[in-house]
Design a protein around this motif. Sequence first.
Motif, short mmCIF file in Angstrom:
data_model
loop_
_atom_site.label_atom_id
_atom_site.label_comp_id
_atom_site.label_asym_id
_atom_site.label_seq_id
_atom_site.Cartn_x
_atom_site.Cartn_y
_atom_site.Cartn_z
N ASP A 146 35.56 47.09 48.01
CA ASP A 146 35.09 45.33 47.92
C ASP A 146 36.15 44.05 47.10
OD1 ASP A 146 33.66 43.76 47.58
OD2 ASP A 146 31.55 44.37 46.55
N ILE A 147 36.31 43.23 46.34
CA ILE A 147 37.37 42.50 46.10
C ILE A 147 36.22 41.63 45.13
CG2 ILE A 147 38.53 41.13 46.45
CD1 ILE A 147 39.51 41.24 48.70
N PHE A 148 36.67 41.72 44.14
CA PHE A 148 36.07 41.09 42.89
C PHE A 148 36.96 40.28 41.65
CE2 PHE A 148 34.00 45.32 42.76
CZ PHE A 148 32.30 44.83 43.13
N PHE A 149 36.09 38.91 41.95
CA PHE A 149 37.08 38.50 41.09
C PHE A 149 36.31 38.10 38.79
CE2 PHE A 149 38.94 37.20 44.56
CZ PHE A 149 40.61 37.11 44.88
N TYR A 150 37.60 37.78 38.00
CA TYR A 150 36.67 38.47 36.66
C TYR A 150 37.27 36.98 35.99
CZ TYR A 150 34.42 39.71 32.64
OH TYR A 150 33.80 39.42 31.35
N ILE A 151 36.99 36.36 35.22
CA ILE A 151 37.22 34.98 34.26
C ILE A 151 37.00 35.88 33.16
CG2 ILE A 151 37.31 32.74 33.62
CD1 ILE A 151 37.34 31.96 36.31
N ASN A 152 35.25 36.04 32.98
CA ASN A 152 34.47 36.54 32.06
C ASN A 152 33.25 36.91 32.25
OD1 ASN A 152 33.05 34.13 31.78
ND2 ASN A 152 34.72 32.26 31.00
N PHE A 153 32.65 37.35 30.77
CA PHE A 153 31.47 37.37 31.58
C PHE A 153 30.22 36.92 32.29
CE2 PHE A 153 26.79 39.57 30.78
CZ PHE A 153 26.84 40.97 31.00
N HIS A 154 30.63 35.65 31.82
CA HIS A 154 29.51 34.66 32.29
C HIS A 154 30.49 33.56 34.06
CE1 HIS A 154 26.74 35.12 29.26
NE2 HIS A 154 28.22 35.02 27.86
N SER A 155 31.47 34.03 33.90
CA SER A 155 31.91 33.72 35.43
C SER A 155 33.19 34.32 35.62
CB SER A 155 33.22 32.86 34.86
OG SER A 155 33.93 32.00 35.24
N ARG A 156 32.47 34.95 37.18
CA ARG A 156 32.43 35.97 38.10
C ARG A 156 32.33 35.25 39.48
NH1 ARG A 156 28.16 39.36 34.51
NH2 ARG A 156 26.63 39.68 36.25
N PHE A 157 33.14 35.94 40.13
CA PHE A 157 32.94 35.76 41.48
C PHE A 157 33.06 37.65 42.80
CE2 PHE A 157 34.86 35.34 45.54
CZ PHE A 157 33.89 34.29 46.09
N TYR A 158 31.86 37.23 42.86
CA TYR A 158 31.56 38.79 43.84
C TYR A 158 30.69 38.15 45.40
CZ TYR A 158 26.94 39.20 41.77
OH TYR A 158 26.41 38.90 40.96
N THR A 159 30.85 39.75 45.98
CA THR A 159 30.96 38.80 47.67
C THR A 159 29.44 40.39 48.19
OG1 THR A 159 31.90 40.74 48.49
CG2 THR A 159 32.74 38.50 48.82
N ASN A 160 29.08 41.23 47.23
CA ASN A 160 27.14 41.98 47.13
C ASN A 160 28.14 42.56 45.82
OD1 ASN A 160 28.85 44.30 47.91
ND2 ASN A 160 29.27 43.43 49.40
N THR A 161 26.44 43.23 45.58
CA THR A 161 26.63 44.46 43.99
C THR A 161 26.59 45.45 44.71
OG1 THR A 161 23.88 44.12 44.75
CG2 THR A 161 24.59 41.74 42.99
N THR A 162 26.68 45.82 45.75
CA THR A 162 27.37 47.37 45.72
C THR A 162 27.18 48.34 44.08
OG1 THR A 162 26.30 47.08 48.04
CG2 THR A 162 27.32 48.89 47.53
N TYR A 163 28.84 47.55 44.50
CA TYR A 163 29.87 48.06 43.32
C TYR A 163 29.75 47.07 42.24
CZ TYR A 163 31.67 51.33 46.94
OH TYR A 163 31.15 51.66 47.94
N LEU A 164 28.98 46.40 41.98
CA LEU A 164 28.72 45.19 40.22
C LEU A 164 29.18 45.89 39.33
CD1 LEU A 164 29.41 43.14 39.33
CD2 LEU A 164 26.63 42.81 39.95
N ARG A 165 27.69 47.21 39.53
CA ARG A 165 28.01 47.80 38.27
C ARG A 165 29.27 49.23 37.26
NH1 ARG A 165 22.63 52.65 37.03
NH2 ARG A 165 23.04 52.90 34.51
N SER A 166 29.61 49.26 38.91
CA SER A 166 30.76 50.21 38.52
C SER A 166 32.21 49.01 37.97
CB SER A 166 31.11 50.38 39.76
OG SER A 166 30.16 51.84 40.24
N PHE A 167 32.13 48.21 39.07
CA PHE A 167 33.46 47.13 38.36
C PHE A 167 33.44 46.59 36.78
CE2 PHE A 167 34.14 42.61 38.08
CZ PHE A 167 35.28 42.63 37.93
N LEU A 168 31.63 46.34 36.27
CA LEU A 168 31.64 46.13 34.99
C LEU A 168 32.16 47.48 34.05
CD1 LEU A 168 28.29 44.06 35.28
CD2 LEU A 168 31.00 43.43 35.37
N GLN A 169 31.49 48.63 34.44
CA GLN A 169 31.91 49.46 33.60
C GLN A 169 33.10 50.30 33.74
OE1 GLN A 169 29.82 51.99 35.20
NE2 GLN A 169 27.61 52.26 34.21
#
Length: 570
Positions: A96-119
């Motif tokens: 997966d590919i994620f983009f992150y500016i801050n906790f309120h501004s992030r960009f992702y295509t699905n939530t499968t690995y979102l929790r792992s990304f934030l951790q």
Amino acid sequence: MLFFLVMLIMLAYYYFNLRKVAEEQADTYFNQLAYGMEQQVNGKLGEIDRVAKSCGYYSIVQKSLFSQFPNEKAKSINSAKEIVFTYKDSYKYIKDIFFYINFHSRFYTNTTYLRSFLQNLEQSGLEEDITLDHSIISGLDDSANSPSLFFYHVPISNILNEGTAITPRNDAICSILCDMNQFITVPDEFSGDNTYYAIIYDGSIVSSNTSLTPEIATLIQGAVSSRKNTKPPKFVNVNDTKCYYYHSDIGNSREFVCIAPAEATTETYIPARRGLYIIALIGFALTLSLLFFFMQRLSVAINSFVSTLNKMRTSSDKIRLKEPHAKEMKFLAQQINGMLDRIDNSAQQEQKTREQLFQLKIEQQESEMIAYRSQINPHFLFNTMECIRSMAQYYNAEPIEEIISATASLLRYSLYAKQNVPLNEEIQNVTHYLTILSIRFPDKYVFTPDISAEAGLREIPPMILQPIVENSIKHGFDGFIPTDGCKIAIKAAVVDDVLEITVRDNGKGIGKEELAKIAEDFSVFKEEEKRDSIGLHNIYRRLKLTNEKNEMTIETEENSFTEIKITIVI
């Protein structure tokens, strides 16, 4: 007797020195294999870095991240997600590919690995401060369940405004979740137990081929941490097994470590059992004895062989050995004659292969010339078409929006299609092409696909059906309009593990002379003939290059129909 004594001494010397020589060879062999794996890792990390930057600096992605206009940002989201999906699907090791500016501004295509990304952001200290001087690598918290997964974080700057330079401080990060096991090819010698390889970043293990026990992790990190003061160990003990150890600093705080059992490579050079040496020694002695007793009997046949072989070396005629009466020499003569026959056949096959390679080189040069004439930056083209589509959508010009979307899909398929694609994707490409024609000529063409579920999943070379449909429209319906409308039907089914595809139209058909010319083109390549488009001849040659058993036939009746049948051997 002296000869046998010398042979026994040589065998004894060879036996006692074999292990030392074999271990040296095995050590060199292990380092070569491990170095090859290191090169794969280093190359893929560079490729991941390029993918992140290419995706992050894509204009649509920049708009979805940094645009100050909410409407523009909202319109860019779907296109940006499509671009990210395209990059992700192009590399099997990217999860997966994620983009992150801050906790309120992030960009992702699905939530499968979102929790792992934030951790991982919190673990890496990037949740509150995304400032990076360079790319970094970070492992997952849940490394026990996913030891080979790791995040590759790349700083991304806002270059949305024209003329704005990339500042030292990044405005976002692009994080790519990768699977090391998907981009590294492991040698067969390293496929057993007690084999470990890992990527280390800044002194910490971020990815490994399998879950590491605390002892193994300590062993790897301990050996790495001592590298500054001492030379890395050549061997380590893993679970009471002697293992080779390989370590390399690949730059930018990144290191690669590989551990494999010494026996895995040593077995290549050392026989498994000592008894084999005794058997070999006895067999060697018996062979020498038999040779001594039969030497006189076979000397005449050997001299005849030598004489014939000398003639072969100086003569261009087809000369073969005469078969003597002795059983052993007769068998040898048969084998040599068979070998000579195979050499002749191989030489003929090699000549044929050279001719085919030469022909393929000419075709490649022609294709390159065509590509140079039509070269255009696909990203610029897609951005332009997306701009036109957005304007059409804004002004409620639905036909223009539909034709631009279909054209973009056609171009994307032709540019990014893999070497083989599922038949369903090829049918979808034909549908996009006919969508464009239906807007230009409403209700003129009727397209009827009939694809079985099994056939739709089978893979075929891309861009073979659309040119056939295009030929039907350009030639089959040129000056000929059937009373029941212009119909094109595509049927596909799997019969006896062979994919059969038929493309049929109710056009004016093909004349006998033209059909004979097409058949001749299929069997003989005409070097002087230049083609500016993909025709039936090109499709036929591509099918044959894929598999010589593939076929394409044409059945036609003037003023009635034309049917092209393609059979692809699975």
